[in-house]
Design a protein around this motif. Structure first.
Motif, PDB file in Angstrom:
ATOM      1  N   GLY A  51      -7.765   3.894   2.412  1.00 16.03           N
ATOM      2  CA  GLY A  51      -7.047   4.624   3.594  1.00 16.03           C
ATOM      3  C   GLY A  51      -6.577   6.039   3.198  1.00 16.03           C
ATOM      4  N   ASP A  52      -6.432   6.104   1.787  1.00 14.93           N
ATOM      5  CA  ASP A  52      -5.915   7.263   1.379  1.00 14.93           C
ATOM      6  C   ASP A  52      -6.968   7.952   0.522  1.00 14.93           C
ATOM      7  N   THR A  53      -7.326   7.659  -0.864  1.00 13.51           N
ATOM      8  CA  THR A  53      -8.148   8.238  -1.546  1.00 13.51           C
ATOM      9  C   THR A  53      -9.641   8.467  -0.841  1.00 13.51           C
ATOM     10  N   LEU A  54     -10.362   7.209  -0.509  1.00 17.93           N
ATOM     11  CA  LEU A  54     -11.677   7.391   0.012  1.00 17.93           C
ATOM     12  C   LEU A  54     -11.781   8.380   1.076  1.00 17.93           C
ATOM     13  N   CYS A  76       0.702  -1.195   0.107  1.00 21.13           N
ATOM     14  CA  CYS A  76       0.108  -0.140   0.060  1.00 21.13           C
ATOM     15  C   CYS A  76       0.799   1.420  -0.003  1.00 21.13           C
ATOM     16  N   MET A  77       1.789   1.153   0.969  1.00 19.60           N
ATOM     17  CA  MET A  77       2.821   2.510   0.847  1.00 19.60           C
ATOM     18  C   MET A  77       3.732   2.484  -0.326  1.00 19.60           C
ATOM     19  N   ALA A  78       4.028   1.385  -0.842  1.00 17.99           N
ATOM     20  CA  ALA A  78       4.607   1.474  -2.250  1.00 17.99           C
ATOM     21  C   ALA A  78       3.722   1.933  -3.468  1.00 17.99           C
ATOM     22  N   GLN A  79       2.500   1.592  -3.381  1.00 19.58           N
ATOM     23  CA  GLN A  79       1.415   2.189  -4.341  1.00 19.58           C
ATOM     24  C   GLN A  79       1.460   3.656  -4.365  1.00 19.58           C
ATOM     25  N   LYS A  80       1.261   4.233  -3.085  1.00 16.11           N
ATOM     26  CA  LYS A  80       1.359   5.626  -2.836  1.00 16.11           C
ATOM     27  C   LYS A  80       2.575   6.255  -3.487  1.00 16.11           C
ATOM     28  N   SER A  81       3.535   5.519  -3.177  1.00 19.88           N
ATOM     29  CA  SER A  81       4.884   6.316  -4.056  1.00 19.88           C
ATOM     30  C   SER A  81       4.987   6.174  -5.556  1.00 19.88           C
ATOM     31  N   MET A  82       4.135   5.340  -5.996  1.00 22.38           N
ATOM     32  CA  MET A  82       4.254   5.168  -7.572  1.00 22.38           C
ATOM     33  C   MET A  82       3.786   6.236  -8.158  1.00 22.38           C
TER      34      MET A  82
END
Lengths: 712, 712
Positions: free
Chosen positions: B116-119, B74-80
């Motif tokens: 956790g992020d977008t919604l 999840c954290m990795a996706q956030k960084s991509m």
């Protein structure tokens, strides 16, 4: 009767229980008998009180823990007299009762016992002779575990395509087992992965370069004292599966592995020391060989069966092949009933929406929810009634055959049992697959919780669709058998079979000529004779249509294999489906006719009619028009209206209907489906008790560290 | 083009690949564009090369490990960057491309990021004002995780029934959040179980004993430095689920928990310090508030929307609610395509049985196997084409609305998007559920191995049927919308909508009067205009029939709620299903019309026709007769023959059709479905590599001990 069955604890399900049109205890006694209810109660208590069953069946555990628990439970089952074959044989209704109890508990453990013990033993018993007695004794005494190896990595349904060879070495007087490559490795054998010390292995027999077809051998695999495989045997575990992970399915590859000549299971064929092949055709076990005694081969290598007629021997052999399938239909029902129990009870408790000002109503009150569950509840009743009867009939037949008391029509009966079970197993599998999935969805969000139990039920059931004959392949056995009746139908010959599943075909041509959809009202459509009439026409029509389809394809130049293969969809498969649905309805009607209590007759009639009409609507509506049984626009609407009415009428009975067939809460093991209806209390307890609930994860600092890093 | 896409490695799939009627690379470029293919390739590489994705997505891991891995991913996706919203907005076809890539990887991790992020962020953005800016910034900077809490233990679909209260305390100038009991606990919120520090929480607003309905609050839950919950907050994990276990779904119960007045998300309603309630009705975000700027409430507590027309505001709001559903239809397709990729490739490799003397044939050659897979492949193509288009349209609409550039027909379009997505999400869910299950069964025994991948796909997909609107409840939104058109149809008024999904209803009465099944041959039945004609008649008929059914029930004395509820099965639900199937076909035809390559036109036309006819046969055959569109016996046979012919014709294309839509092997992650077709090699490797394979279990002495004990 009040001593037999305990009342349920009061709770939110009372509203429906009080509104039921019948007494659930009376219905249970009527369907199952007092003796069986006592047997069930005793069986439940044995499991409930056994320490090895207290760990339950949770696929949340590691694969290794699941295996270990299943092994212990398998050993425990072996020690429980009540579930032994001898105990079941005293009342053949116990065969389904025991299956229902054990497969509600831990299906993986039960299969481990059934395969490692019963199936291995009976394969030796059925195919071996006196020289193999020791394997049976060793299993009985708990000294060894066995496995049953037929399927190969590259071949499942097509047994003739198996490629493992057993080549006779005349010098060494041994068979050399060999798997040419990994595709020829035996696989899927239960217990083979970690436990089995011996296995019954099927291999292509080769003598002096000549092939003699598939034969079975008892093969030592692992040293019983160390569990290490013997040189030449590569045996291992297939790894994790979608479900049933208690059972260790394995594979075995042979590298020129030598076994003694005597390990050939030589009841029907043998190889002499000097490499001569002796064939004895099909067999029947004589009276004196009942249970753990098997027939011998005479010194000059000949075997004389007490049954002279080869046709009769073939029928009996076919019948005994059905054991797995008869049992699996009952496993399907058991798992489907578990799922429906959960979904119906939850639907009676869960309230959502409602007309203005009248509060929220249980979701069971909604038409669309009724249509999702109640037809499957009806299907489960019809299937359960069928399974109880069919298992009893089948086991009676097997015992008669094994004891040399085969009835005169045993050959026909063996063939009929084969024809019926080749469709009832797929039908049970498909119906209960849908029932389980619909139950999962009908429980919405909370149904997705592992604690609801529906995921494990689905994953366990899934294997039923594949093993003991992939459903689509298996069901062709039924249509092939039925197609053989068509010439007799055409010639208006009387047709009759021991179980009477095809007797109505005697009037096949008349049915096709005269039977038409003539109902003008829902009342007429709902009548059982009207449902049966429709089914009989559907079967006759599909029999004719399938026959004609195959013929026309052959005429157009296709070979017989292709012509048959290209007549499956919409024809042969539909024929077999309609046939077995009709037979299940017929059996349900036979049961209903024995009822003397109007309230029971009434509710069972509704269930029977609902299943029939719902299945016609779902599977056969197009057929009604294609064959001219229905014309004009009214038939589908009358049938649909009948289904809606029956669902609405059965709605208040649904909870009590579930109570009749449900297993106790400790076996149901679902936060949504317990018999007290305390859904929210149990959800709360289950969540608060799980170790992850309010504790931070062990790696919580990673989360904080990540955010702290970003804060700096 | 040859640089864009690599060739597949040679292997057993070549036979089919060489026999395909079209060039798979051309079809892929036509359907997806070169830009999107480049984007996909880049996206795949980013995942393939990221260390946190090397651990893969295995539900064999412990729950805790799955959680930890999903958190890292999840954290990795956030960084991509490539998967960021800003990157996707540059070409709106990237929205579906990104969903397909990320949900093929680890769906649990992707949902963890999305929720956790977008919604969380977009809920604050859409309902909050300037005073909530800091939460959005904190999420963007990775300082906090959020959650979105609407559902309660006792209430899901029925949001109005929520029971959590937020009572304003005038003295303290705080809201007091309280859950009266566990049934009122918020639940199912993703990320709430272990991670979230804040959540958007919906609660019934109470001021001075008076109720003001459901409102949203930003609520601090856990100390961001310690992850420990604040006093008054009982927050925890719901435990294991059937799938998606990377995401920590949680519950939270409030015990008179106080939060500042400012935490009310006050864009549409506010409470003044002295406890006055101010309501501003629906809203639209003004241009200057795009992305992370939100509207403020003026000092005197008033909010003036730049959009004056309340109807327009409502339409726009409805449209934005569709985001989840539009996305879920694409998730369903992604998972369905994974399953079909596995099943079709395996069917092309696996050989079983065959005509005498001609060896064994791949099971894809069998009619019954073709019928199991190819219609779902056609469904996946039609659905995929629809999703790509609909997601682009939807995001364009949302951007226009958010930037204050709403098109003049935005209200109608918002309503239409709501109507369409409320049926396309259930339709996608149901179709792909069946596709996945059929794929599982079509892979028979080996499909039951975890390494085949089908179990995880099924378990992950399952949630799509429930979240963001339980399918059976959700689809009523579509039929309700369609039913509103009936008066206009009756009056022969022109009907038109921005997406043109209902324009044909303008001729509704004429269609009902004149349109009939008139085809005399398979060739006629297969034509797309004939398929569309049939569908349009079905929709018009079901619209009239459903309207009449509701009316007749009201006349018979039922209230409106019950009348509608009792008109779902066979009527309203069928109407919505037919509507969305027709619209998907319409969109497919629009795409086909853009093709200039005859071989592509040809194969896409077959897929489109097959899906339409197969769905008519499966869902609507009874309707054809009930409304008099079909009479006589020929219609079903012609339709069935057409389906059989199309499946047979598409059989040689199936592998290449899968190649066009398949994800790379590292994401497919299946021993049966890899693009090189080396099924048996991979099965062998997978089994031999598993730790349980040839090692004895750690507890092997228990097995031996048990048997030794029995030996003594």
């Amino acid at each position: 009767m009040s001593n037999l069955l305990e009342n349920f604890k009061p709770g939110p399900l009372d509203i429906y229980r009080k509104n039921a049109s019948f007494d659930w205890k009376k219905l249970k006694v009527f369907l199952e008998t007092e003796d069986i209810i006592k047997y069930q109660t005793e069986g439940y208590e044995v499991l409930r009180n056994h320490p090895d069953f207290s760990e339950g069946n949770s696929s949340s555990k590691s694969l290794d823990d699941q295996r270990r628990i299943a092994f212990k439970q398998c050993m425990a089952q072996k020690s429980m007299d009540i579930f032994s074959i001898n105990y079941q044989i005293m009342d053949l209704k116990r065969t389904t009762a025991a299956t229902r109890i054990l497969f509600s508990s831990n299906a993986g453990a039960t299969i481990k016992f059934t395969v490692g013990d019963t199936l291995f033993k009976s394969s030796v018993m059925n195919m071996g002779t006196a020289r193999h007695q020791k394997y049976i004794d060793d299993v009985d005494e708990g000294k060894i575990f066995g496995a049953y190896c037929l399927t190969e990595i590259g071949h499942g349904s097509n047994a003739r395509g198996m490629r493992t060879t057993a080549t006779y070495d005349k010098q060494k007087k041994k068979f050399v087992l060999h798997s040419p490559d990994f595709e020829a490795a035996k696989c899927w054998a239960g217990g083979l992965g970690q436990t089995a010390m011996f296995a019954t292995v099927y291999a292509q027999l080769v003598i002096e370069g000549e092939k003699y077809g598939l034969h079975a051998f008892v093969v030592p695999l692992r040293n019983p004292n160390t569990l290490l495989p013997y040189p030449g045997v590569i045996v291992g575990d297939m790894g994790e599966k979608l479900g049933l992970n208690g059972i260790d399915n394995g594979f075995v590859q042979f590298n020129h592995y030598e076994i003694p000549r005597e390990n050939l299971l030589n009841k029907v064929a043998d190889v002499t020391e000097d490499g001569r092949f002796l064939q004895f055709n099909h067999y029947e076990i004589p009276r004196e060989n009942l249970l753990n005694k098997v027939a011998d081969v005479t010194e000059d290598g000949r075997y004389v069966s007490p049954i002279k007629d080869p046709n009769k021997r073939h029928g009996a052999a076919l019948g005994s092949l059905s054991a797995g399938r008869v049992n699996i239909a009952c496993i399907c029902e058991t798992l489907g009933v578990k799922a429906l129990t959960i979904a119906v009870r939850y639907a009676a408790v869960r309230r959502q929406f409602g007309p203005d000002g009248r509060g929220e109503v249980p979701i069971l009150e909604y038409q669309s929810h009724q249509l999702r569950l109640i037809p499957y509840l009806a299907a489960a009743y019809v299937l359960r009634n069928f399974n109880t009867w069919f298992s009893e009939v089948f086991h009676q037949f097997t015992i008669e055959t094994l004891t040399g008391n085969a009835r005169p029509d045993a050959p026909e009966m063996g063939i009929e049992i084969h024809g019926v079970s080749s469709a009832s197993k797929p039908m049970a599998g498909w119906l209960m697959k849908e029932a389980i999935q619909e139950s999962r969805e009908a429980c919405a969000g909370h149904g997705y919780l592992k604690a609801a139990g529906l995921g494990d039920i689905r994953n366990e059931h899934d294997a039923n669709l594949t093993y003991e004959g992939e459903n689509h392949v298996l069901i062709q056995q039924t249509s092939n058998w039925l197609l053989k009746m068509w010439p007799a139908v055409l010639q208006r010959k009387p047709i009759s079979s021991p179980l009477k599943s095809i007797d109505f075909l005697s009037n096949g041509l008349e049915i096709l000529e005269k039977s038409r959809f003539s109902a003008k009202s829902v009342e007429e459509v709902i009548r059982l004779d009207s449902v049966i009439k429709t089914y009989q026409w559907v079967i006759c029509h599909l029999l004719r249509a399938t026959h004609n389809k195959v013929e026309s394809q052959i005429k157009s130049g296709k070979d017989a294999f292709t012509a048959k293969s290209d007549s499956q969809v919409y024809y042969a498969k539909s024929l077999a489906i309609a046939f077995v649905q009709h037979f299940m309805l017929q059996r349900m009607i036979a049961t209903i006719s024995e009822s003397t209590d109007a309230s029971l007759t009434n509710v069972l009639t509704k269930l029977c009619s609902l299943f029939g009409l719902w299945a016609i609507e779902k599977y056969h509506l197009a057929t009604l028009y294609q064959g001219g049984f229905a014309t004009g626009p009214t038939a589908p609407t009358l049938i649909q209206d009948s289904i809606l009415r029956l669902c609405a009428e059965l709605k208040n009975d649904a909870v009590s209907l579930v109570d009749v067939i449900a297993v106790p809460d400790f076996l149901l093991n679902s936060v949504l489906g317990a018999s007290d209806g305390m859904v929210y209390k149990r959800l709360q307890d289950s969540m608060l008790q799980n170790q992850y609930c309010i504790n931070r994860p062990p790696w919580w600092r990673d989360i904080v560290k990540t955010t702290l890093q970003n804060k700096l």
